[in-house]
Design a protein around this motif. Structure first.
Motif, PDB file in Angstrom:
ATOM      1  N   ASP A  98       0.849  -1.193   0.000  1.00 45.18           N
ATOM      2  CA  ASP A  98       0.000   0.000   0.000  1.00 45.18           C
ATOM      3  C   ASP A  98       0.892   1.253   0.000  1.00 45.18           C
ATOM      4  OD1 ASP A  98      -2.233   1.658   0.171  1.00 45.18           O
ATOM      5  OD2 ASP A  98      -2.535   1.328   2.322  1.00 45.18           O
ATOM      6  N   HIS A 115      -1.504  -0.281  12.075  1.00 42.22           N
ATOM      7  CA  HIS A 115      -1.105  -1.574  11.518  1.00 42.22           C
ATOM      8  C   HIS A 115       0.347  -1.504  11.088  1.00 42.22           C
ATOM      9  CE1 HIS A 115      -3.295   0.989   8.574  1.00 42.22           C
ATOM     10  NE2 HIS A 115      -2.206   0.816   7.852  1.00 42.22           N
ATOM     11  N   ASP A 139      -1.978   8.200  10.857  1.00 42.56           N
ATOM     12  CA  ASP A 139      -2.840   7.426   9.975  1.00 42.56           C
ATOM     13  C   ASP A 139      -3.906   6.647  10.758  1.00 42.56           C
ATOM     14  OD1 ASP A 139      -3.078   6.513   7.119  1.00 42.56           O
ATOM     15  OD2 ASP A 139      -2.786   4.556   8.046  1.00 42.56           O
ATOM     16  N   LYS A 183     -17.634   4.018  -3.173  1.00 46.21           N
ATOM     17  CA  LYS A 183     -17.095   5.204  -3.837  1.00 46.21           C
ATOM     18  C   LYS A 183     -17.102   5.117  -5.353  1.00 46.21           C
ATOM     19  CE  LYS A 183     -12.490   5.614  -3.709  1.00 46.21           C
ATOM     20  NZ  LYS A 183     -11.154   5.774  -3.098  1.00 46.21           N
ATOM     21  N   HIS A 222      -3.716  12.223  -1.096  1.00 40.93           N
ATOM     22  CA  HIS A 222      -3.302  11.080  -1.922  1.00 40.93           C
ATOM     23  C   HIS A 222      -4.360   9.983  -2.003  1.00 40.93           C
ATOM     24  CE1 HIS A 222      -2.631  10.035   2.191  1.00 40.93           C
ATOM     25  NE2 HIS A 222      -2.492   8.771   1.863  1.00 40.93           N
ATOM     26  N   ASP A 223      -5.459  10.119  -1.278  1.00 38.93           N
ATOM     27  CA  ASP A 223      -6.497   9.076  -1.273  1.00 38.93           C
ATOM     28  C   ASP A 223      -7.733   9.451  -2.088  1.00 38.93           C
ATOM     29  OD1 ASP A 223      -5.104   7.378   0.430  1.00 38.93           O
ATOM     30  OD2 ASP A 223      -5.995   8.228   2.246  1.00 38.93           O
TER      31      ASP A 223
END
Ligand code: TEU
Ligand code: CA
Length: 554
Positions: free
Chosen positions: A63, A106, A202, A295, A330-331
């Motif tokens: 990712d 994570h 995050d 989305k 960036h998302d």
């Protein structure tokens, strides 16, 4: 005496960099730290105060760095710790600050904690992650991952499942374990000792889980995030502990990212008396149009809703906390394609969005490329996409027999790769990003849209950003002043006032292709100080995507 409510991170304009796509310095097609160093004078020339770097730590890049295998090392493709030290020095030498991305919810499954953890139930690292038994050969519950499929992955060796809210290469860290929490604080301390100026955190809203792990209603993913994945029972206890242990000892800033952070709970994170975070990113405006089908099948929304979100957040946070203002990152899609008009009015609407971004209350965040009006990209085939979110969703849609042409259209509109195509520096091969083939294709419109072309054009979007940033800094009323939306029910016009005891500002933004008129009064003592059109017109008239900012000195 300096007012203690006035602090540097409230007054700052932040520039967000996605290092992989910013500038490649060694011809391997991947942006890197040296590339950023080369461009520091450019960034400084914008007038911004802070650079936020998306993750640059060691990572197998499932990712793009949000899966960290070593929090103390630099990703090989991006350079070495020496490059990092030089970059930090270069940023500070230019009187800017540097904040990094902390990814504490994570790790990568290739982190040594996880490798150990998955070896046996007795391993000392077992409890660094969430391991649970399955139910009748199925995962422990029906939780879906953000990136498709179950949020649980089976480990045959120990016959248990581990939790991963994101990809299966991003196992969730178990914050219930005090040893794990200490490790995170140690990481934070390590980077603060190096001299960085803060963190964007995050999915911080998800670090505490409901340990009952109940099944959820699968019909609406956003509801699952709001009601289950975020704002868990111990999240504030953990944040307070983190604050007390490390954050409070340094003059740094924090901005927590979090789906699920909403108007009802935001003050628990950023309230002045909470000692948790300085500010958060919420997604109320970013999730507009994300319907029940997710989305990639966007649903219509209106400017009324958009305005209302900014008004409600301003009202909620004023005097009690502090907000962040951003329109893209960036998302998400490129802001001019999402909220403006990237077709006939790309220049006008990019400037209008800059005017909005830089005249609301809250710390402003600009995402790389916004300052030149970079747009969404429409690759012809899914093969040209890189983002695992889109690729997984594509497979799922295909398996469910969806109309894939329509789906590709959804990716064109909403895909995260829209924001990840290389920064467009020049009208030369690969947009001047790299001399080698980039890891993701450049947007073909780089021949028209690039920094070089806009650098010397006084009317460019780039130079508009520069003057708007400067204007905000010279007019602190725009930072701290009161806010009021006018005509909230108007479908085309976003009109608002900002004021304090010194000045009042009236901002008129025409979010449409129509010629419209402002119905209110603009007394002659108001001066037009910012306008995205050059030729004058009637004061109350607004041409397509016209932005006007009037100032009244008291
Ligand atoms: O994003 C968190 C997050 O909620 C996103 O999944 C967001 O909902 C989605 O991208 C919208 O399409 C953060 C990072 O910003 C993102 O890049 C990472 O993929 C994610 O966390 C996992 O670390
Ligand atoms: Ca490189």
């Amino acid at each position: 005496m300096k007012n203690k409510n006035k602090v540097w991170w409230k007054e700052a304009v932040v520039y967000q960099i996605y290092p992989r796509s910013f500038k490649d310095s060694n011809a391997d097609g991947i942006g890197d730290l040296n590339g950023i160093l080369e461009k520091l004078d450019y960034i400084k020339s914008l007038g911004v105060d802070i650079i936020w770097l998306c993750p640059i730590y060691q990572s197998p890049n499932d990712d793009n760095g949000y899966d960290i295998s070593n929090y103390y090392e630099i990703m090989t493709e991006f350079g070495t710790m020496l490059h990092f030290d030089a970059l930090l020095e270069g940023v500070h030498a230019r009187q800017m600050k540097l904040i990094m991305d902390l990814v504490p919810n994570h790790s990568s499954d290739e982190h040594h904690w996880f490798k150990e953890s998955s070896k046996s139930k007795e391993n000392p690292y077992r409890d660094y992650y969430y391991w649970r038994k399955g139910k009748n050969n199925l995962p422990p519950n029906n939780w879906p991952s953000f990136f498709g499929g179950s949020a649980w992955e089976y480990n045959a060796e120990t016959e248990e499942y581990y939790l991963h809210l994101f990809s299966k290469k991003q196992p969730d860290l178990n914050w219930e374990n005090p040893e794990l929490r200490k490790e995170i604080y140690k990481i934070i301390e390590f980077w603060f000792k190096k001299g960085i100026d803060g963190f964007r955190m995050d999915v911080i809203s998800a670090i505490s889980k409901d340990l009952e792990f109940p099944d959820v209603d699968l019909s609406n993913f956003i509801n699952i995030i709001n009601n289950q994945y975020s704002n868990g029972p111990r999240v504030h206890e953990f944040l307070k502990e983190m604050n007390q242990n490390v954050l409070s000892k340094y003059d740094i800033m924090t901005v927590g990212e979090g789906p699920g952070i909403n108007l009802n709970n935001c003050l628990d994170y950023v309230g002045n008396d909470r000692n948790e975070l300085n500010m958060v990113f919420h997604f109320d405006h970013m999730f507009l149009g994300h319907g029940a089908n997710g989305k990639y099948e966007p649903t219509p929304w209106s400017l009324i809703e958009f305005k209302n979100i900014f008004s409600l957040w301003d009202e909620k946070l004023k005097n009690k906390g502090w907000g962040s203002i951003f329109l893209g990152n960036h998302d998400f899609a490129r802001i001019v394609s999402r909220f403006g008009n990237d077709n006939n009015y790309r220049i006008e609407s990019s400037k209008l969005l800059a005017t909005l971004l830089l005249s609301l209350r809250g710390t402003s965040f600009i995402y790389q490329g916004e300052e030149i009006g970079m747009t969404n990209v429409s690759f012809d085939t899914i093969e040209d996409y890189r983002d695992l979110e889109a690729l997984n969703a594509w497979q799922e849609a295909a398996a469910n027999g969806k109309d894939m042409g329509k789906f590709l259209n959804g990716v064109h509109q909403q895909g995260r790769d829209n924001a990840r195509t290389p920064m467009q520096w020049r009208n030369t091969i690969n947009a001047g990003f790299s001399t080698a083939e980039p890891w993701i294709k450049v947007n073909p419109n780089y021949t028209e849209i690039n920094v070089y072309k806009q650098e010397n054009d006084p009317l460019s979007i780039l130079n508009f950003y520069r003057s708007m940033i400067k204007f905000r800094k010279n007019n602190p009323t725009l930072i701290y002043g009161e806010y009021k939306c006018l005509y909230p029910e108007d479908l085309n016009l976003y009109a608002f006032e900002r004021w304090d005891s010194n000045s009042t500002y009236l901002i008129l933004l025409n979010f449409s292709e129509a010629n419209i008129l402002f119905e209110g009064d603009i007394s002659s003592s108001y001066q037009l100080v910012i306008n995205n059109y050059i030729s004058p017109n009637e004061r109350k008239a607004l041409r397509p995507w016209e932005a006007k900012l009037f100032k009244l000195d008291k």
